[in-house]
Design an enzyme around this catalytic site. Structure first.
Site, mmCIF file in Angstrom:
data_model
loop_
_atom_site.group_PDB
_atom_site.id
_atom_site.type_symbol
_atom_site.label_atom_id
_atom_site.label_comp_id
_atom_site.label_asym_id
_atom_site.label_seq_id
_atom_site.Cartn_x
_atom_site.Cartn_y
_atom_site.Cartn_z
ATOM 1 N N GLN A 20 -7.611 56.725 8.841
ATOM 2 C CA GLN A 20 -8.098 57.370 10.054
ATOM 3 C C GLN A 20 -9.231 56.575 10.681
ATOM 4 O O GLN A 20 -10.200 56.231 9.997
ATOM 5 C CB GLN A 20 -8.607 58.760 9.717
ATOM 6 C CG GLN A 20 -9.172 59.481 10.918
ATOM 7 C CD GLN A 20 -9.244 60.967 10.659
ATOM 8 O OE1 GLN A 20 -10.164 61.448 10.010
ATOM 9 N NE2 GLN A 20 -8.241 61.684 11.128
ATOM 10 N N HIS A 25 -12.055 57.112 13.180
ATOM 11 C CA HIS A 25 -12.739 58.213 13.857
ATOM 12 C C HIS A 25 -13.096 57.765 15.260
ATOM 13 O O HIS A 25 -13.616 56.664 15.441
ATOM 14 C CB HIS A 25 -13.999 58.597 13.090
ATOM 15 C CG HIS A 25 -14.563 59.922 13.504
ATOM 16 N ND1 HIS A 25 -15.152 60.114 14.724
ATOM 17 C CD2 HIS A 25 -14.607 61.115 12.866
ATOM 18 C CE1 HIS A 25 -15.538 61.378 14.823
ATOM 19 N NE2 HIS A 25 -15.223 62.008 13.704
ATOM 20 N N ARG A 82 -5.378 63.011 9.122
ATOM 21 C CA ARG A 82 -6.146 64.177 8.666
ATOM 22 C C ARG A 82 -6.827 64.858 9.843
ATOM 23 O O ARG A 82 -7.344 64.204 10.736
ATOM 24 C CB ARG A 82 -7.223 63.727 7.677
ATOM 25 C CG ARG A 82 -8.241 64.793 7.359
ATOM 26 C CD ARG A 82 -9.291 64.307 6.389
ATOM 27 N NE ARG A 82 -10.276 63.427 6.997
ATOM 28 C CZ ARG A 82 -11.507 63.817 7.366
ATOM 29 N NH1 ARG A 82 -11.890 65.064 7.188
ATOM 30 N NH2 ARG A 82 -12.346 62.966 7.898
ATOM 31 N N LEU A 98 -21.484 57.451 11.985
ATOM 32 C CA LEU A 98 -20.639 58.479 12.596
ATOM 33 C C LEU A 98 -21.409 59.429 13.506
ATOM 34 O O LEU A 98 -22.522 59.842 13.205
ATOM 35 C CB LEU A 98 -19.979 59.300 11.486
ATOM 36 C CG LEU A 98 -19.047 60.397 12.027
ATOM 37 C CD1 LEU A 98 -17.699 59.809 12.380
ATOM 38 C CD2 LEU A 98 -18.899 61.519 11.036
ATOM 39 N N PHE A 117 -13.010 72.507 16.321
ATOM 40 C CA PHE A 117 -12.878 71.119 15.862
ATOM 41 C C PHE A 117 -11.512 70.599 16.263
ATOM 42 O O PHE A 117 -10.568 71.375 16.424
ATOM 43 C CB PHE A 117 -13.026 71.071 14.335
ATOM 44 C CG PHE A 117 -14.088 70.113 13.869
ATOM 45 C CD1 PHE A 117 -15.416 70.467 13.916
ATOM 46 C CD2 PHE A 117 -13.754 68.850 13.384
ATOM 47 C CE1 PHE A 117 -16.400 69.588 13.496
ATOM 48 C CE2 PHE A 117 -14.726 67.966 12.962
ATOM 49 C CZ PHE A 117 -16.059 68.341 13.000
ATOM 50 N N GLU A 154 -17.330 64.933 15.274
ATOM 51 C CA GLU A 154 -16.473 65.560 16.258
ATOM 52 C C GLU A 154 -17.039 66.916 16.669
ATOM 53 O O GLU A 154 -16.701 67.451 17.730
ATOM 54 C CB GLU A 154 -15.121 65.753 15.568
ATOM 55 C CG GLU A 154 -13.991 66.167 16.410
ATOM 56 C CD GLU A 154 -12.723 66.035 15.572
ATOM 57 O OE1 GLU A 154 -12.380 64.910 15.164
ATOM 58 O OE2 GLU A 154 -12.092 67.066 15.324
ATOM 59 N N ARG A 182 -7.495 63.251 15.932
ATOM 60 C CA ARG A 182 -8.298 62.018 15.963
ATOM 61 C C ARG A 182 -7.506 60.760 16.293
ATOM 62 O O ARG A 182 -7.990 59.889 17.014
ATOM 63 C CB ARG A 182 -8.970 61.819 14.610
ATOM 64 C CG ARG A 182 -10.084 62.778 14.439
ATOM 65 C CD ARG A 182 -10.805 62.582 13.153
ATOM 66 N NE ARG A 182 -11.848 63.592 13.073
ATOM 67 C CZ ARG A 182 -12.569 63.832 11.990
ATOM 68 N NH1 ARG A 182 -12.356 63.143 10.883
ATOM 69 N NH2 ARG A 182 -13.488 64.765 12.008
ATOM 70 N N HIS A 218 -12.680 55.415 9.012
ATOM 71 C CA HIS A 218 -13.391 56.610 8.563
ATOM 72 C C HIS A 218 -12.831 57.214 7.283
ATOM 73 O O HIS A 218 -13.578 57.606 6.397
ATOM 74 C CB HIS A 218 -13.306 57.635 9.696
ATOM 75 C CG HIS A 218 -14.056 58.906 9.462
ATOM 76 N ND1 HIS A 218 -15.404 58.925 9.208
ATOM 77 C CD2 HIS A 218 -13.653 60.196 9.445
ATOM 78 C CE1 HIS A 218 -15.799 60.188 9.052
ATOM 79 N NE2 HIS A 218 -14.756 60.970 9.178
#
Ligand SMILES: Cc1cc2nc3c(=O)[nH]c(=O)nc-3n(C[C@H](O)[C@H](O)[C@H](O)COP(=O)(O)OP(=O)(O)OC[C@H]3O[C@@H](n4cnc5c(N)ncnc54)[C@H](O)[C@@H]3O)c2cc1C
Ligand code: SF4
Ligand code: SF4
Ligand code: FES
Lengths: 595, 241
Positions: free
Chosen positions: A240, A242, A398, A252, A119, A255, A286, A353
């Protein structure tokens, strides 16, 4: 207007991941606990999480919590508190294994262990190369997790108040928290939940933006309630975006798609992330990927008739991998982008996000505010966990899969702290301050009687459009200043909203109006904090704080290595220092962030 | 948004507010929705912006939370996964609450009975072995047995489409609950199979299913409760001999 009072040891507001994890702690300890939720627990937005939950289990290759800690501090652009980050990363294996014990259906490796995938931003050996750290149940990790935790609560006999909307925090003149006021959505009845411990787990407020991966119900209620009760909000300028929301729909695409080998391409078919992050490429952090995408689009290399999106390509992956590891994504691409991802790339854009900031807490889940003696004094009786809280482990940005971990670790620690306080007999049912109850009654009464006021839907749209325009992926000095004025203007409208529906029975118009009271507090905190922070850091990047040799990436540690604290009263800002000292290891020293 | 891009829709919506209506009625509504409204839920949100009194549940808008199940042109489904383009031109879109459950208001039903049945099958893993320090092991093949079972979003489309549930909502567990029962029976980590079968051993709880297949037909997640029910029935038969 009438109301009644009900007494509990503890009240938990929210039954998403964080609330359910805290509830397990309290129920299993035998505490009389009420869990309030606006929706049936498994409908909370944790259910939508796809990619996984981070833990250095090392099931497929070597991993270590210390590497995870390093990645999280770096991901946070050094704004995260290193004591809380160490605490979270060290606890990860324990809380993820607990989920397996509850019955969560993780995918498995050939040797039968929990399956892990790479990730963004998660690396081995202090930033060397991507590592498999995200524990996953296909691309339905949040669903599998939330249902498993709900099921565990059924076993533990937790008492839920489903479709109850908490309205205000009850906090007395000594600053102690004594519960919440709430409305039974089905009947309109108002009840004061009088509790010795109050835990907020109300999730994020992604709906302050026009384009968001968040559910309709993610309206920042806990954050708004806390602000109205005089609790400052921490680091609210950091949101954030995304990289991969479906263009137009906002839904969404995890990722995990890039973790399984998906590639971002511009109109020329180029894998552009190689230019922005030569090492991590599509799996950079991100904020980095989102900015790269917007740069590609701004420089004319976007796709489609309006050149306003880029493509996420998985057509080179074996169809078996897609159908086994990413079945939900295949479904989403068909449903919301109208493409068969096996054959065609998916149009994506950066989409709001996750809320990095929130109600300030320490790593025990206790809410802390600046006081006479220190910058972090415990608010008696008040705890917060999950996306509504700021521990702060995510700092300015994050890492993916760290949020599900955050809600497990801090949901559990908030629950444990509350149980310890209750067992020690430190908390009593202190008398309820009438002003708090009156505040709720006044809010509801106003909606019953308001004439000639603003339309809720229109006002919310104005706010969402203003936030999108003035506080997006890239931020501009003039736009921010203008945005502050706009949002403060809209806030006045919010104070005068009018609804046509006056029914007592399941009045969804009233619910939305009361939610807007909270959204606007979040929007104010965000734009005011963002306007004041004149540096670039993590997800907050401004044109007047560019990359210079003195301040690489525009980050200005000399002046801005500190947490923002926004107070509703007087729309005032204060700051507190970042905890750079971890619990047991050496501090992870300040460095320029590169992937 | 230019007007030429918008689309005209004709709704017939079940309305009932016990606070003011003596009895339920069907309301005719015509509305222009922007072309960017792809799904039925989008159009309903547009509609609600005009008339805030229309009550329905919704949350995720992507088919994972199970909030917006309703009866759409006679068939149960999720508004957020229903394409507006799937509706034939010139015919009204008829929206009713899920059948077989008491209506609280408009499209909002009381799901108490549905969840009672779900809870009745003990929807949690039962395993009394001492807990290992790490995760319990499970082979990928054993884990695969749970596919098609664990993904249920508890939307109730299936159970409220099932005639057996309409007649005996207090006695028949219904497809969603039985699917969940089999999800635990099929889990190699669960040790309560015989207790779970005992729990279903009565003329109603399981055996009221007459394989009418309505449930399979409506599940928005493509799950197959009938197949799971068949497997439980097989296990019952096997253990009887
Ligand atoms: C689409 C999507 C995918 C994601 N994927 C991942 C991932 O793969 N990995 C990861 O780590 N993170 C992921 N995230 C982030 C993560 O899922 C969320 O941050 C997290 O689930 C939030 O959990 P929570 O328990 O704090 O809140 P939520 O799950 O949002 O729950 C909030 C709860 O509070 C209740 N509530 C709110 N207001 C009130 C009120 N006024 N009265 C009563 N109850 C109230 C709600 O009913 C709900 O029960 C994802 C987020 C999104 C949007
Ligand atoms: S197959 Fe059984 S459970 Fe499904 S609708 Fe028919 S009777 Fe109901
Ligand atoms: S089986 Fe399908 S239709 Fe039935 S509740 Fe689950 S998801 Fe809904
Ligand atoms: S709104 Fe969540 S399933 Fe439709």
């Amino acid at each position: 207007m009438n109301y009644s009072v009900r007494k509990f040891d503890a009240v938990i507001v929210g039954a998403g991941g964080a609330g359910l994890r805290a509830a397990i702690q309290l129920s299993e300890a035998g505490m009389k606990t009420a869990v309030l939720t606006k929706v049936f627990p498994t409908r909370s937005h944790t259910v939508a999480a796809q990619g996984g939950v981070a833990a250095s289990l090392g099931n497929s290759e070597e991993d270590h919590w210390h590497w995870h800690m390093y990645d999280t501090v770096k991901g946070s652009d050094w704004l995260g508190d290193q004591d809380a980050i160490e605490f979270m990363c060290r606890k990860a294996n324990e809380v993820v294994v607990e989920l397996e014990h509850y019955g969560m259906p993780f995918d498995r490796t050939d040797s039968g262990k929990i399956y892990q995938r790479p990730f963004g931003g998660h690396m081995s050996n202090f930033g060397e190369k991507p590592v498999r750290r995200s524990c996953a149940a296909a691309d339905r990790t949040g669903h599998a997790m939330l249902h498993a935790m709900y099921q565990r609560n059924v076993k533990a006999n937790t008492q839920f108040f489903v479709e109850w909307q908490a309205l205000d925090l009850v906090r007395d003149a000594d600053g102690e928290v004594l519960g919440v006021t709430a409305m039974d959505m089905e009947t309109g009845e108002i009840v004061v939940f009088h509790a010795k411990a109050t835990i907020f787990a109300t999730g994020g407020a992604g709906r302050i933006y026009y384009s968001s991966t968040n559910a309709f119900i993610n309206t920042g209620d806990g954050v708004g309630m806390a602000a109205r009760a005089g609790i400052p909000l921490e680091d609210m300028e950091f949101w954030q975006f995304h990289p991969t929301g479906v263009a137009g729909a906002g839904v969404l695409i995890t990722e995990g798609v890039r973790g399984e080998g998906g590639i971002l391409r511009n109109a020329q078919g180029e894998r552009f992330m190689e230019r922005y992050a030569p090492n991590a490429k599509d799996l950079a952090s991100r904020d980095v990927v989102s900015r790269a995408m917007v740069t590609e689009i701004n420089e004319g290399r976007g796709c489609g008739p309006n050149k306003d999106f880029v493509l996420l390509d998985i057509t080179h992956l074996p169809p078996e991998t897609i159908m086994k590891r990413l079945p939900g994504i295949h479904e989403i691409a068909v449903q919301f982008a109208g493409v068969d991802a096996l054959k065609e790339p998916i149009p994506v854009v950066p989409t709001c996000h996750y809320q990095m900031g929130g109600i300030p807490t320490n790593y025990n889940g206790q809410v802390v505010v600046p006081g006479k003696r220190t910058q972090s004094e415990i608010v008696p009786g008040f705890y917060a966990a999950g996306e509504c809280a700021c521990a702060s482990v995510h700092g300015a940005n994050r890492l993916g899969t760290n949020s599900l971990l955050d809600l497990l670790v801090f949901g559990k620690s908030a629950g444990e702290s509350a149980v310890a306080e209750l067992r020690a007999g430190n908390r009593t049912h202190k008398p309820l301050p009438q002003e708090c109850i009156d505040q709720t009654l006044a809010r509801v009464n106003r909606l019953n009687t308001q004439k000639g006021g603003a339309n809720v839907h229109e006002t919310r749209l104005d706010m969402q459009r203003a936030m999108q325009k003035h506080a997006g992926v890239f931020r501009f000095k003039d736009m921010l200043a203008e945005g502050v004025e706009k949002i403060l203007g809209i806030a006045e409208q919010v104070g005068q909203t009018e609804i046509a529906d006056k029914s007592m029975v399941f009045n969804t118009a009233r619910i939305e109006a009361l939610e807007l009271d909270n959204l606007i507090e979040v929007a104010k905190a965000t734009i005011v904090s963002a306007n004041a922070r004149t540096e670039s850091r993590g997800a907050h990047v401004r044109d007047d704080a560019p990359d210079t040799p003195a301040n690489p990436n525009g980050r200005d540690d000399a002046n801005w290595l500190k947490h923002s604290l926004w107070y509703r009263e007087g729309n005032r800002l204060d700051y507190k220092s970042v905890k750079l000292t971890p619990l047991s290891v050496d501090s992870i020293e300040l460095k320029t962030r590169a992937y | 948004m230019t007007v030429s891009n918008s689309r005209k829709l004709h709704f017939k919506i079940y309305r009932y507010d016990p606070d003011k209506d003596a009895k339920p009625y069907m309301q005719d509504i015509e509305i222009e929705v922007p072309a960017t409204d792809r799904k039925l839920l989008d159009a309903m949100v547009t509609l609600k912006a005009k008339d805030d009194s229309i009550a329905f549940r919704r949350s995720c808008r992507e088919g994972v939370c199970g909030s917006d199940a309703m009866n759409i042109n006679g068939k149960n489904g999720l508004a957020c996964l229903t394409d507006l383009s799937s509706f034939p031109e010139g015919k009204p879109i008829i929206l009713r609450p899920l059948p077989g459950l008491p209506v609280i208001r408009d499209l909002i039903v009381d799901m108490t009975q549905f969840f009672k049945q779900y809870h009745s099958i003990k929807p949690y893993l039962i395993n009394n072995d001492p807990l290992p320090e790490r995760e319990r092991l499970q082979s990928p093949e054993d884990r695969e047995e749970l596919n098609g079972l664990y993904e249920c979003i508890l939307c109730a489309c299936c159970t409220t489409a099932c005639p057996s549930f309409w007649w005996n909502p207090d006695k028949f567990v219904g497809p969603a609950g039985l699917l969940a029962a089999y999800r635990f029976i099929a889990d190699t980590r669960d040790q309560a199979t015989s207790e779970r079968l005992d729990n279903l051993e009565d003329p109603y709880r399981l055996f009221r299913c007459h394989t009418i297949m309505n449930c399979v037909d409506v599940c928005p997640k493509g799950l197959n409760p009938t197949k799971a029910i068949g497997k439980i029935k097989d296990m019952m038969v096997k253990r009887a001999i």
